[in-house]
Design a protein around this motif. Structure first.
Motif, PDB file in Angstrom:
ATOM      1  N   PRO A 197      -3.068  -3.792  32.620  1.00 49.21           N
ATOM      2  CA  PRO A 197      -2.549  -5.059  33.162  1.00 49.21           C
ATOM      3  C   PRO A 197      -1.489  -4.882  34.257  1.00 49.21           C
ATOM      4  N   VAL A 198      -0.627  -3.867  34.164  1.00 52.71           N
ATOM      5  CA  VAL A 198       0.398  -3.698  35.213  1.00 52.71           C
ATOM      6  C   VAL A 198      -0.209  -3.372  36.568  1.00 52.71           C
ATOM      7  N   GLU A 199      -1.457  -2.899  36.552  1.00 48.14           N
ATOM      8  CA  GLU A 199      -2.112  -2.513  37.810  1.00 48.14           C
ATOM      9  C   GLU A 199      -3.002  -3.635  38.340  1.00 48.14           C
ATOM     10  N   THR A 200      -3.005  -4.776  37.652  1.00 51.81           N
ATOM     11  CA  THR A 200      -3.958  -5.844  37.947  1.00 51.81           C
ATOM     12  C   THR A 200      -3.205  -7.067  38.460  1.00 51.81           C
ATOM     13  N   VAL A 201      -3.266  -7.265  39.761  1.00 56.25           N
ATOM     14  CA  VAL A 201      -2.513  -8.329  40.429  1.00 56.25           C
ATOM     15  C   VAL A 201      -3.447  -9.504  40.711  1.00 56.25           C
ATOM     16  N   PHE A 202      -3.031 -10.706  40.333  1.00 55.92           N
ATOM     17  CA  PHE A 202      -3.794 -11.895  40.711  1.00 55.92           C
ATOM     18  C   PHE A 202      -3.435 -12.276  42.143  1.00 55.92           C
ATOM     19  N   THR A 203      -4.465 -12.489  42.964  1.00 61.11           N
ATOM     20  CA  THR A 203      -4.284 -12.952  44.343  1.00 61.11           C
ATOM     21  C   THR A 203      -5.173 -14.189  44.507  1.00 61.11           C
ATOM     22  N   HIS A 204      -5.340 -14.639  45.755  1.00 61.03           N
ATOM     23  CA  HIS A 204      -6.229 -15.786  45.974  1.00 61.03           C
ATOM     24  C   HIS A 204      -7.636 -15.349  46.358  1.00 61.03           C
ATOM     25  N   GLY A 205      -7.895 -14.057  46.426  1.00 56.53           N
ATOM     26  CA  GLY A 205      -9.242 -13.590  46.743  1.00 56.53           C
ATOM     27  C   GLY A 205      -9.203 -12.241  47.431  1.00 56.53           C
ATOM     28  N   THR A 206     -10.386 -11.736  47.727  1.00 53.54           N
ATOM     29  CA  THR A 206     -10.515 -10.432  48.378  1.00 53.54           C
ATOM     30  C   THR A 206      -9.701 -10.372  49.673  1.00 53.54           C
ATOM     31  N   THR A 207      -9.796 -11.438  50.456  1.00 52.78           N
ATOM     32  CA  THR A 207      -9.113 -11.454  51.751  1.00 52.78           C
ATOM     33  C   THR A 207      -7.616 -11.258  51.567  1.00 52.78           C
ATOM     34  N   GLU A 208      -7.020 -12.017  50.629  1.00 56.10           N
ATOM     35  CA  GLU A 208      -5.582 -11.860  50.410  1.00 56.10           C
ATOM     36  C   GLU A 208      -5.269 -10.476  49.842  1.00 56.10           C
ATOM     37  N   SER A 209      -6.122  -9.982  48.951  1.00 58.73           N
ATOM     38  CA  SER A 209      -5.875  -8.655  48.362  1.00 58.73           C
ATOM     39  C   SER A 209      -5.783  -7.588  49.444  1.00 58.73           C
ATOM     40  N   ILE A 210      -6.715  -7.637  50.396  1.00 64.21           N
ATOM     41  CA  ILE A 210      -6.721  -6.613  51.453  1.00 64.21           C
ATOM     42  C   ILE A 210      -5.534  -6.815  52.389  1.00 64.21           C
ATOM     43  N   ASN A 211      -5.233  -8.080  52.713  1.00 60.24           N
ATOM     44  CA  ASN A 211      -4.055  -8.347  53.552  1.00 60.24           C
ATOM     45  C   ASN A 211      -2.777  -7.852  52.889  1.00 60.24           C
ATOM     46  N   PRO A 241     -13.988 -19.281  39.419  1.00 58.73           N
ATOM     47  CA  PRO A 241     -13.453 -20.329  40.290  1.00 58.73           C
ATOM     48  C   PRO A 241     -13.125 -19.824  41.706  1.00 58.73           C
ATOM     49  N   PHE A 242     -13.010 -20.772  42.608  1.00 58.09           N
ATOM     50  CA  PHE A 242     -12.470 -20.495  43.937  1.00 58.09           C
ATOM     51  C   PHE A 242     -10.970 -20.260  43.813  1.00 58.09           C
ATOM     52  N   GLY A 243     -10.387 -19.654  44.834  1.00 56.12           N
ATOM     53  CA  GLY A 243      -8.927 -19.589  44.921  1.00 56.12           C
ATOM     54  C   GLY A 243      -8.299 -18.541  44.035  1.00 56.12           C
ATOM     55  N   ILE A 244      -9.082 -17.602  43.537  1.00 56.44           N
ATOM     56  CA  ILE A 244      -8.489 -16.516  42.761  1.00 56.44           C
ATOM     57  C   ILE A 244      -9.231 -15.211  43.017  1.00 56.44           C
ATOM     58  N   GLY A 245      -8.496 -14.130  42.985  1.00 55.57           N
ATOM     59  CA  GLY A 245      -9.090 -12.807  43.131  1.00 55.57           C
ATOM     60  C   GLY A 245      -8.170 -11.791  42.497  1.00 55.57           C
ATOM     61  N   ILE A 246      -8.568 -10.552  42.625  1.00 61.05           N
ATOM     62  CA  ILE A 246      -7.804  -9.465  42.015  1.00 61.05           C
ATOM     63  C   ILE A 246      -7.512  -8.404  43.067  1.00 61.05           C
ATOM     64  N   LEU A 247      -6.308  -7.866  43.004  1.00 58.04           N
ATOM     65  CA  LEU A 247      -6.049  -6.590  43.651  1.00 58.04           C
ATOM     66  C   LEU A 247      -5.681  -5.606  42.554  1.00 58.04           C
ATOM     67  N   TYR A 248      -6.496  -4.564  42.418  1.00 60.69           N
ATOM     68  CA  TYR A 248      -6.125  -3.450  41.559  1.00 60.69           C
ATOM     69  C   TYR A 248      -5.447  -2.412  42.438  1.00 60.69           C
TER      70      TYR A 248
END
Ligand SMILES: *Cc1c(COP(=O)(O)O)cnc(C)c1O
Length: 413
Positions: free
Chosen positions: A94-108, A238-245
């Protein structure tokens, strides 16, 4: 008990499972005529995902963290439970699992944090087949910091030129950022080899898993990813959510991305101290109900036999390609040996938009355009293509109908 996809089973057998699973998607009840072949853009949502979000709003809606009242604690517990589920979904902690708004935000996020540590003389390796989401943030970084971008070429077959990749990797390389599956060609890239070579050179790797997450089990440790990004909406969530590991070592070393609530442990007038992982990267109110919905999507995908699903979608793509390759004027982009359930094609003498509009008259939804990959279209000398992409609810009949309609498109257009 829900039907499951079975590995190495005949495609017709898995097709009956897909047909039965379709009943779990309310949208197909509303639109029984729809043949939805645009799953690479977004996937439809099963009732369990919609119910999970609705249930959260009906029973536990409150903001997360710092709440003393019990409904706030309950919302926080639901949100953190979702994080644990998503971490397990990709073999992470879980500490390595960040909620973002999607792939685009994760990469940014990675470009705006890890990227800022780079400068002139440093190089980042991408590939020509990247989605704009894994290209433009690095181009912006190149403009800001003078970092050089190198691109792994794509062969006519739609495969990465691995020999050239080996030559591009060098003492100046600071990151390799590539997609696991091309959202246009469907090519499944040799991630093990890409990561292996990068790590042998001491270079971290970011994997764009936007197309992989809905169709294959992901294990970040087995993949060896240093960063991995994906979106909820493409994996039946859902829309509006993604993950950055990110590995804890990497994430720990990075500064926060956006500033605001939750990403701080303390704020004084002179400055702030960053919160611990993963909250350091979650500024502001996070997508809470969406996290709950995404947890349900991970449960749903895991329950239908995710290891066999990708194989089934590839089989649908093969059936589609077999069916259309004889149609006069059809050109299929790429012929990679390992291909996911995505097929892009052109029809001579017709614009891809007209092909898609023609299919739409028969309630067949495909995408047409550049598919957020301009450089790849240019590589094939085209401005646009039509793209059929298959998902859990697509059957052999869906594919055969699309082939039949497409075979008449040439005369009609
Ligand atoms: C869709 C897609 C993205 C972008 O995902 P968003 O959900 O739009 O942020 C990035 N990479 C690939 C390969 C994709 O297919």
């Amino acid at each position: 008990m829900r039907p499951q996809f079975v590995a190495h089973a005949p495609v017709e057998e898995n097709s009956s499972a897909a047909g039965a699973l379709k009943n779990e998607f309310p949208l197909f009840g509303e639109r029984p005529e729809l043949i939805y072949l645009d799953n690479a853009a977004t996937a439809q949502k099963p009732l369990s995902v919609l119910d999970a979000e609705r249930d959260f709003y009906l029973k536990s809606c409150a903001n997360v963290h710092r709440a003393i009242h019990s409904i706030g604690e309950e919302a926080t517990a639901r949100y953190e439970q979702a994080r644990r589920r998503l971490a397990r979904f990709i073999g992470a902690r879980p500490v390595e699992t960040v909620f973002t708004h999607g792939t685009t935000e994760s990469i940014n996020l990675v470009a705006r944090t890890y990227g800022e540590t780079l400068g002139p003389g440093d190089e980042i390796i991408l590939s020509v087949m990247e989605h704009h989401a894994n290209m433009v943030p690095w181009q912006q970084l190149a403009e800001r910091r003078g970092v050089a971008l190198k691109f792994i070429p794509v062969s006519e077959e739609g495969e990465l030129d691995m020999a050239e990749y080996g030559r591009l990797l060098g003492p100046k390389t600071r990151l390799v950022a590539v997609t696991m599956i091309s959202n246009v060609l469907g090519t499944i890239n040799p991630v093990e080899k890409i990561v292996g070579a990068a790590h042998a050179a001491g270079v971290p790797v970011l994997l764009d898993a936007a197309q992989a997450a809905p169709s294959m089990p992901l294990d970040v440790k087995a993949l060896g990813a240093d960063f991995l990004a994906f979106s909820g909406h493409k994996m039946y969530g859902p829309f509006g959510i993604g993950i950055l590991y990110g590995t804890e070592r990497m994430l720990d070393a990075l500064p926060p991305f956006m500033g605001g609530g939750d990403m701080i442990s303390e704020v004084r007038l002179e400055g702030f101290s960053a919160n611990e992982l993963p909250y350091k990267f979650e500024a502001g109110t996070p997508p809470i109900s969406q996290a709950v919905g995404l947890e349900a999507a991970a449960d749903w995908l895991s329950s239908v036999g995710l290891d066999a699903l990708g194989e089934y979608e590839s089989a649908l793509a093969q059936r589609f390609m077999e069916g259309i390759k004889g149609i006069p004027g059809i050109r299929i982009l790429g012929s990679a040996a390992r291909r996911a359930g995505i097929v892009a094609f052109t029809l001579e003498g017709a614009h891809a938009h007209d092909v898609a509009a023609y299919l739409d008259r028969f309630h067949i939804a495909v995408r047409a355009g550049h598919h957020c990959a301009h450089p790849l279209a240019r590589r094939y000398g085209i401005v646009s293509s039509a793209r059929a992409s298959f998902g859990t609810y697509n059957t052999c009949e869906d594919v055969d109908t699309a082939i039949r309609v497409l075979s008449r498109a040439g005369e009609a257009l």
